[in-house]
Design an enzyme around this catalytic site. Structure first.
Site, PDB file in Angstrom:
ATOM      1  N   HIS A   1     -38.643  47.494  19.428  1.00  0.00           N
ATOM      2  CA  HIS A   1     -37.425  46.940  20.052  1.00  0.00           C
ATOM      3  C   HIS A   1     -36.956  45.730  19.258  1.00  0.00           C
ATOM      4  CE1 HIS A   1     -34.688  45.428  23.144  1.00  0.00           C
ATOM      5  NE2 HIS A   1     -34.735  46.660  23.612  1.00  0.00           N
TER       6      HIS A   1
ATOM      7  N   ASP B   1     -37.071  54.007  26.408  1.00  0.00           N
ATOM      8  CA  ASP B   1     -36.821  55.434  26.148  1.00  0.00           C
ATOM      9  C   ASP B   1     -38.085  56.265  26.063  1.00  0.00           C
ATOM     10  OD1 ASP B   1     -34.290  54.096  24.139  1.00  0.00           O
ATOM     11  OD2 ASP B   1     -33.932  55.355  25.900  1.00  0.00           O
TER      12      ASP B   1
HETATM   13  C1  SDX Z   1     -32.785  50.918  22.997  1.00  0.00           C
HETATM   14  O1  SDX Z   1     -31.192  46.345  22.097  1.00  0.00           O
HETATM   15  C2  SDX Z   1     -31.473  46.868  23.202  1.00  0.00           C
HETATM   16  O2  SDX Z   1     -31.635  46.199  24.200  1.00  0.00           O
HETATM   17  C3  SDX Z   1     -31.564  48.392  23.197  1.00  0.00           C
HETATM   18  C4  SDX Z   1     -32.054  49.024  24.468  1.00  0.00           C
HETATM   19  C5  SDX Z   1     -31.076  48.830  25.610  1.00  0.00           C
HETATM   20  O3  SDX Z   1     -31.507  48.842  26.766  1.00  0.00           O
HETATM   21  O4  SDX Z   1     -29.850  48.778  25.332  1.00  0.00           O
HETATM   22  O5  SDX Z   1     -33.299  48.456  24.851  1.00  0.00           O
HETATM   23  C6  SDX Z   1     -32.230  50.524  24.318  1.00  0.00           C
HETATM   24  O6  SDX Z   1     -32.036  51.187  22.103  1.00  0.00           O
HETATM   25  C7  SDX Z   1     -34.272  50.912  22.802  1.00  0.00           C
HETATM   26  C8  SDX Z   1     -34.701  51.270  21.328  1.00  0.00           C
HETATM   27  C9  SDX Z   1     -34.652  52.804  21.197  1.00  0.00           C
HETATM   28  N1  SDX Z   1     -34.891  53.199  19.784  1.00  0.00           N
HETATM   29  C10 SDX Z   1     -36.023  53.788  19.400  1.00  0.00           C
HETATM   30  O7  SDX Z   1     -36.989  53.976  20.127  1.00  0.00           O
HETATM   31  C11 SDX Z   1     -36.024  54.244  17.931  1.00  0.00           C
HETATM   32  C12 SDX Z   1     -37.367  53.905  17.267  1.00  0.00           C
HETATM   33  N2  SDX Z   1     -37.460  52.448  17.140  1.00  0.00           N
HETATM   34  C13 SDX Z   1     -37.064  51.873  15.879  1.00  0.00           C
HETATM   35  O8  SDX Z   1     -36.138  52.540  15.127  1.00  0.00           O
HETATM   36  C14 SDX Z   1     -36.978  50.362  15.928  1.00  0.00           C
HETATM   37  O9  SDX Z   1     -38.123  49.893  16.524  1.00  0.00           O
HETATM   38  C15 SDX Z   1     -35.771  49.725  16.580  1.00  0.00           C
HETATM   39  C16 SDX Z   1     -34.490  50.229  16.011  1.00  0.00           C
HETATM   40  C17 SDX Z   1     -35.781  49.931  18.049  1.00  0.00           C
HETATM   41  C18 SDX Z   1     -35.874  48.221  16.347  1.00  0.00           C
HETATM   42  O10 SDX Z   1     -35.764  48.012  15.018  1.00  0.00           O
HETATM   43  P1  SDX Z   1     -36.095  46.575  14.372  1.00  0.00           P
HETATM   44  O11 SDX Z   1     -36.495  45.565  15.365  1.00  0.00           O
HETATM   45  O12 SDX Z   1     -34.944  46.282  13.470  1.00  0.00           O
HETATM   46  O13 SDX Z   1     -37.368  46.878  13.578  1.00  0.00           O
HETATM   47  P2  SDX Z   1     -37.324  47.112  12.060  1.00  0.00           P
HETATM   48  O14 SDX Z   1     -36.501  48.327  11.806  1.00  0.00           O
HETATM   49  O15 SDX Z   1     -36.938  45.833  11.394  1.00  0.00           O
HETATM   50  O16 SDX Z   1     -38.842  47.423  11.784  1.00  0.00           O
HETATM   51  C19 SDX Z   1     -39.786  46.367  11.616  1.00  0.00           C
HETATM   52  C20 SDX Z   1     -41.039  47.069  11.077  1.00  0.00           C
HETATM   53  C21 SDX Z   1     -40.708  47.982   9.882  1.00  0.00           C
HETATM   54  O17 SDX Z   1     -41.880  48.103   9.097  1.00  0.00           O
HETATM   55  P3  SDX Z   1     -42.056  47.098   7.807  1.00  0.00           P
HETATM   56  O18 SDX Z   1     -40.767  47.177   7.011  1.00  0.00           O
HETATM   57  O19 SDX Z   1     -42.298  45.728   8.394  1.00  0.00           O
HETATM   58  O20 SDX Z   1     -43.243  47.657   7.060  1.00  0.00           O
HETATM   59  O21 SDX Z   1     -41.569  47.919  12.085  1.00  0.00           O
HETATM   60  C22 SDX Z   1     -41.480  49.270  11.659  1.00  0.00           C
HETATM   61  C23 SDX Z   1     -40.471  49.321  10.544  1.00  0.00           C
HETATM   62  O22 SDX Z   1     -40.702  50.400   9.668  1.00  0.00           O
HETATM   63  N3  SDX Z   1     -41.045  50.049  12.830  1.00  0.00           N
HETATM   64  C24 SDX Z   1     -41.548  51.230  13.177  1.00  0.00           C
HETATM   65  C25 SDX Z   1     -40.896  51.586  14.368  1.00  0.00           C
HETATM   66  N4  SDX Z   1     -40.024  50.623  14.700  1.00  0.00           N
HETATM   67  C26 SDX Z   1     -40.113  49.667  13.744  1.00  0.00           C
HETATM   68  N5  SDX Z   1     -42.500  52.010  12.588  1.00  0.00           N
HETATM   69  C27 SDX Z   1     -42.766  53.193  13.214  1.00  0.00           C
HETATM   70  N6  SDX Z   1     -42.164  53.591  14.372  1.00  0.00           N
HETATM   71  C28 SDX Z   1     -41.236  52.820  14.976  1.00  0.00           C
HETATM   72  N7  SDX Z   1     -40.652  53.220  16.107  1.00  0.00           N
END
Ligand code: SDX
Length: 392
Positions: free
Chosen positions: A271, A328
């Site tokens: 998140h 989710d």
């Molecule tokens: C919602 O904002 C809100 O409030 C949204 C929401 C709402 O109520 O409106 O809460 C609803 O959208 C919830 C989120 C739903 N999305 C997902 O579940 C999709 C999977 N999650 C990711 O794509 C990700 O965690 C996000 C998009 C939710 C958050 O992205 P961030 O905070 O920008 O994290 P990042 O992309 O900067 O990642 C940081 C690190 C990275 O690794 P490094 O570069 O440090 O090596 O964490 C890793 C990422 O690769 N990472 C994950 C991951 N999420 C982040 N690795 C594996 N699986 C994941 N799900």
């Protein structure tokens, strides 16, 4: 407030905003609507009551709530011409794309609700949007099934109408189990608002140009559709089904999610704000157990989800990045148990988020906020002279 952000003086252009609606503390895993904890609201209130709270700022008396529901009922009939629009879509169209189009089309049939300039017009626009959105949202499902489109039944409650609109067939009356209605109420409440997430920020910035309420909500629907945002609830189910169909080897998928060269991510994990447990995920996880056992549903995907959570939470990659299940991760398991098709999961997220979008749009317009205009850090070329074609 713990964790309250400090606004830089130029907040008008910084992309952050002031709001009285929802408080979120990502470190402590706290979520409150108008000061009330999400745990208490999910446990003690119903969805229309929470919608009223978000939009008007106070929990309604029974009289106010009854009035709100009756005023919504005034507008539940959707113009028949709207059916011509939905007829233009192929049955294979994704419901979120159809919903965004139909929501935008509502402007053409309700011009007064476009830009309300006084309290009464604003109230009517709120009721019209609450009334018509849930109808057109279920029409997207009926369209994919080739079923006749249903009308809102003003003798039924708001959440009960969702099931009626979705599943009522001419072959006979549709009765919804109260436990299903309670589960839906809770899920819609948990999705109702979430501060300045991607889709809500979209609604605010589109509305800040004085585009109307329906146009702003339509833009929010499109933003929510993305698999990184609301579309994640559908992507989680597809991921769990893939793991199940591949022998349930959750460790293999956790490994895949850690592989930098593999675009696969654990959907429903991580998140932008919560660097601790998403409080909604905790409530939904418990609700999933309760609903499935109440309905006598055995779903192997729930067991896979729990194993996946267990393996991931013990893994340093996820722990070091504060990656926990979000709203989710478990919601789709409940929707599936309620008979909702996977393609409709994000539409349910939109129905739940609607009062939050309305509340935030209303707040932005009442506060007469300036047009949204985020700035940038320019990283392109310095000034350079034009080069004639024959010299390029
Ligand atoms: C919602 O904002 C809100 O409030 C949204 C929401 C709402 O109520 O409106 O809460 C609803 O959208 C919830 C989120 C739903 N999305 C997902 O579940 C999709 C999977 N999650 C990711 O794509 C990700 O965690 C996000 C998009 C939710 C958050 O992205 P961030 O905070 O920008 O994290 P990042 O992309 O900067 O990642 C940081 C690190 C990275 O690794 P490094 O570069 O440090 O090596 O964490 C890793 C990422 O690769 N990472 C994950 C991951 N999420 C982040 N690795 C594996 N699986 C994941 N799900």
């Amino acid at each position: 407030q713990t964790g309250a952000i400090t606004l830089d003086p130029g907040y008008k252009n910084s992309g952050s905003c002031k709001s009285e609606i929802t408080f979120l503390d990502g470190e402590e895993g706290i979520l409150r609507y108008r000061g009330y904890s999400i745990e208490e609201l999910a446990d003690k209130a119903d969805f229309l009551e929470v919608s009223y709270l978000l939009i008007f700022g106070e929990l309604p008396t029974q009289k106010q709530l009854d009035q709100f529901e009756n005023d919504i009922r005034k507008y539940t009939l959707v113009s028949e011409e709207m059916k011509n629009i939905i007829d233009g879509f192929p049955r294979t169209a994704h419901p979120m794309g159809v919903l965004s189009s139909l929501t935008s089309a509502l402007t053409a049939f309700n011009p007064k609700a476009v830009n309300p300039h006084n309290e009464k017009d604003m109230y009517d626009a709120v009721c019209k949007t609450m009334a018509k959105f849930i109808v057109i949202a279920t029409w997207t499902y009926r369209k994919t099934m080739g079923f006749p489109l249903n009308y809102y039944d003003n003798t039924k409650g708001y959440v009960e109408n969702f099931m009626h609109l979705m599943f009522e067939l001419p072959t006979g009356p549709y009765k919804t189990d109260k436990r299903v209605l309670d589960a839906l109420d809770k899920l819609f409440i948990l999705h109702a608002d979430h501060e300045q997430n991607c889709s809500t920020s979209t609604v605010r910035i589109v509305g800040s140009s004085h585009a109307g309420l329906f146009a702003s909500i339509a833009a929010g629907v499109s933003a929510l559709w993305g698999p990184l945002h609301g579309g994640a609830n559908q992507a989680v189910l597809e991921m769990l089904e893939e793991i199940h169909n591949n022998g349930g080897d959750v460790a293999k998928y956790v490994l895949k999610a850690k592989d930098k060269d593999d675009p696969f991510r654990l959907m429903g994990f991580g998140h932008r704000v919560y660097k601790n447990f998403d409080p909604r995920a905790k409530i939904i996880k418990k609700a999933a157990d309760d609903v499935l056992s109440a309905l006598g549903v055995q779903d192997p995907l729930l067991d896979i989800a729990k194993q996946l959570e267990q393996v991931a939470l013990e893994d340093d990659y996820f722990k070091s990045r504060n990656l926990y299940p979000n709203v989710d991760f478990y919601s789709g398991i409940i929707y599936r148990a309620l008979g909702i098709p996977t393609e409709m999961f994000t539409v349910l997220f939109a129905i739940g988020r609607l009062p939050g979008w309305i509340a935030q749009w209303k707040e932005m317009r009442i506060n007469k906020e300036p047009i949204g205009r985020p700035r940038q850090v320019y990283t392109g070329s310095p000034l350079r002279p034009f080069v004639e074609k024959d010299k390029r």
